[in-house]
Design a protein around this motif. Structure first.
Motif, PDB file in Angstrom:
ATOM      1  N   ASP A  39       0.861  -1.179   0.000  1.00 52.21           N
ATOM      2  CA  ASP A  39       0.000   0.000   0.000  1.00 52.21           C
ATOM      3  C   ASP A  39       0.900   1.233   0.000  1.00 52.21           C
ATOM      4  O   ASP A  39       1.304   1.724   1.049  1.00 52.21           O
ATOM      5  CB  ASP A  39      -0.915  -0.001   1.222  1.00 52.21           C
ATOM      6  CG  ASP A  39      -1.851   1.215   1.266  1.00 52.21           C
ATOM      7  OD1 ASP A  39      -1.711   2.129   0.411  1.00 52.21           O
ATOM      8  OD2 ASP A  39      -2.711   1.260   2.160  1.00 52.21           O
ATOM      9  N   HIS A  40       1.207   1.711  -1.206  1.00 54.53           N
ATOM     10  CA  HIS A  40       2.118   2.842  -1.373  1.00 54.53           C
ATOM     11  C   HIS A  40       1.380   4.123  -1.770  1.00 54.53           C
ATOM     12  O   HIS A  40       1.939   4.970  -2.465  1.00 54.53           O
ATOM     13  CB  HIS A  40       3.199   2.502  -2.409  1.00 54.53           C
ATOM     14  CG  HIS A  40       4.123   1.428  -1.946  1.00 54.53           C
ATOM     15  ND1 HIS A  40       3.923   0.099  -2.256  1.00 54.53           N
ATOM     16  CD2 HIS A  40       5.245   1.475  -1.177  1.00 54.53           C
ATOM     17  CE1 HIS A  40       4.881  -0.616  -1.706  1.00 54.53           C
ATOM     18  NE2 HIS A  40       5.694   0.183  -1.046  1.00 54.53           N
ATOM     19  N   GLN A  41       0.139   4.255  -1.313  1.00 51.20           N
ATOM     20  CA  GLN A  41      -0.604   5.475  -1.615  1.00 51.20           C
ATOM     21  C   GLN A  41       0.215   6.686  -1.156  1.00 51.20           C
ATOM     22  O   GLN A  41       0.817   6.681  -0.081  1.00 51.20           O
ATOM     23  CB  GLN A  41      -1.972   5.453  -0.919  1.00 51.20           C
ATOM     24  CG  GLN A  41      -2.820   6.630  -1.298  1.00 51.20           C
ATOM     25  CD  GLN A  41      -4.199   6.607  -0.668  1.00 51.20           C
ATOM     26  OE1 GLN A  41      -4.940   7.542  -0.880  1.00 51.20           O
ATOM     27  NE2 GLN A  41      -4.584   5.607   0.092  1.00 51.20           N
ATOM     28  N   HIS A  44       0.833   8.186   2.350  1.00 49.58           N
ATOM     29  CA  HIS A  44       1.668   7.466   3.313  1.00 49.58           C
ATOM     30  C   HIS A  44       3.168   7.604   3.027  1.00 49.58           C
ATOM     31  O   HIS A  44       3.945   7.671   3.968  1.00 49.58           O
ATOM     32  CB  HIS A  44       1.312   5.976   3.328  1.00 49.58           C
ATOM     33  CG  HIS A  44      -0.128   5.702   3.602  1.00 49.58           C
ATOM     34  ND1 HIS A  44      -0.787   6.170   4.731  1.00 49.58           N
ATOM     35  CD2 HIS A  44      -1.055   5.022   2.884  1.00 49.58           C
ATOM     36  CE1 HIS A  44      -2.047   5.774   4.691  1.00 49.58           C
ATOM     37  NE2 HIS A  44      -2.242   5.080   3.586  1.00 49.58           N
ATOM     38  N   SER A  54      -2.488  16.712   0.237  1.00 50.29           N
ATOM     39  CA  SER A  54      -3.414  16.067   1.178  1.00 50.29           C
ATOM     40  C   SER A  54      -3.904  17.078   2.218  1.00 50.29           C
ATOM     41  O   SER A  54      -3.246  18.085   2.468  1.00 50.29           O
ATOM     42  CB  SER A  54      -2.722  14.894   1.885  1.00 50.29           C
ATOM     43  OG  SER A  54      -1.928  15.351   2.956  1.00 50.29           O
ATOM     44  N   THR A  59       2.651  13.265   5.409  1.00 45.04           N
ATOM     45  CA  THR A  59       2.284  11.850   5.355  1.00 45.04           C
ATOM     46  C   THR A  59       1.644  11.404   6.666  1.00 45.04           C
ATOM     47  O   THR A  59       1.871  11.987   7.731  1.00 45.04           O
ATOM     48  CB  THR A  59       3.519  10.974   5.058  1.00 45.04           C
ATOM     49  OG1 THR A  59       4.530  11.247   6.022  1.00 45.04           O
ATOM     50  CG2 THR A  59       4.043  11.212   3.658  1.00 45.04           C
ATOM     51  N   HIS A  62      -0.730   4.383   7.916  1.00 44.41           N
ATOM     52  CA  HIS A  62      -1.871   3.592   7.474  1.00 44.41           C
ATOM     53  C   HIS A  62      -2.744   3.288   8.695  1.00 44.41           C
ATOM     54  O   HIS A  62      -2.219   3.022   9.784  1.00 44.41           O
ATOM     55  CB  HIS A  62      -1.412   2.255   6.897  1.00 44.41           C
ATOM     56  CG  HIS A  62      -0.418   2.339   5.794  1.00 44.41           C
ATOM     57  ND1 HIS A  62       0.891   2.729   5.999  1.00 44.41           N
ATOM     58  CD2 HIS A  62      -0.530   2.063   4.478  1.00 44.41           C
ATOM     59  CE1 HIS A  62       1.547   2.683   4.853  1.00 44.41           C
ATOM     60  NE2 HIS A  62       0.696   2.292   3.911  1.00 44.41           N
TER      61      HIS A  62
END
Length: 161
Positions: A39-41, A44, A54, A59, A62
């Protein structure tokens, strides 16, 4: 680490049984979790983009990383059951991610025992209301109802239960 007997567990229902030490959720930990879970959205792992795009200003960990820290938090502060041969995760009835954990902040867990029932010959099912606090924040990162099993030798079961 505080140690208690199986017979003491039911008497602790309704009490906060532990507050863990603080754990730093730094960018390195977040990156390792992203690698482990694929999960490299960007929110994060991409510090520049997360800062620019964002709503979090950088960052964040998760939610599942925060959830996964419960085991370490539990081990740190919840009394060890003397007769326990192993502990087993049974599951969660409810998990809510309330506030983002920003990279570089510390979190800790609060554990309230809400149920402890003997099941089968060598099992004690326990339920905890858990809240993960973010240092210097009012709203918790996460709340959950966590069910675990304390496995023990049936000969160690307290009399009358």
């Amino acid at each position: 680490m505080r140690e208690i007997s199986l017979s003491e567990m039911p008497g602790l229902v309704g009490t906060e049984v532990g507050v863990s030490d603080w754990i730093m959720a730094d960018q390195s930990m977040i990156n390792l979790f992203a690698d482990a879970t694929h999960d490299h959205q960007f929110i994060h792992v991409d510090e520049e983009r997360a800062k620019a795009e964002s709503p979090f200003g950088g960052t964040i960990a998760h939610g599942f990383l925060t959830l996964s820290l419960l085991s370490a938090m539990n081990f740190d502060c919840v009394p060890k059951v003397r007769e326990q041969t192993m502990g087993i995760n049974y599951g969660f009835d409810r998990v809510r991610f309330m506030s983002p954990v920003k990279a570089g902040t510390r979190v800790r867990g609060h554990f309230t025992l809400t149920d402890a029932r003997f099941r089968g010959a060598g099992m004690l099912m326990t339920t905890y209301d858990v809240s993960v606090e973010i240092e210097n924040e009012k709203k918790p990162a996460m709340t959950a109802t966590w069910i675990t099993i304390v496995q023990f030798d049936p000969k160690d079961r307290p009399e009358g239960v």
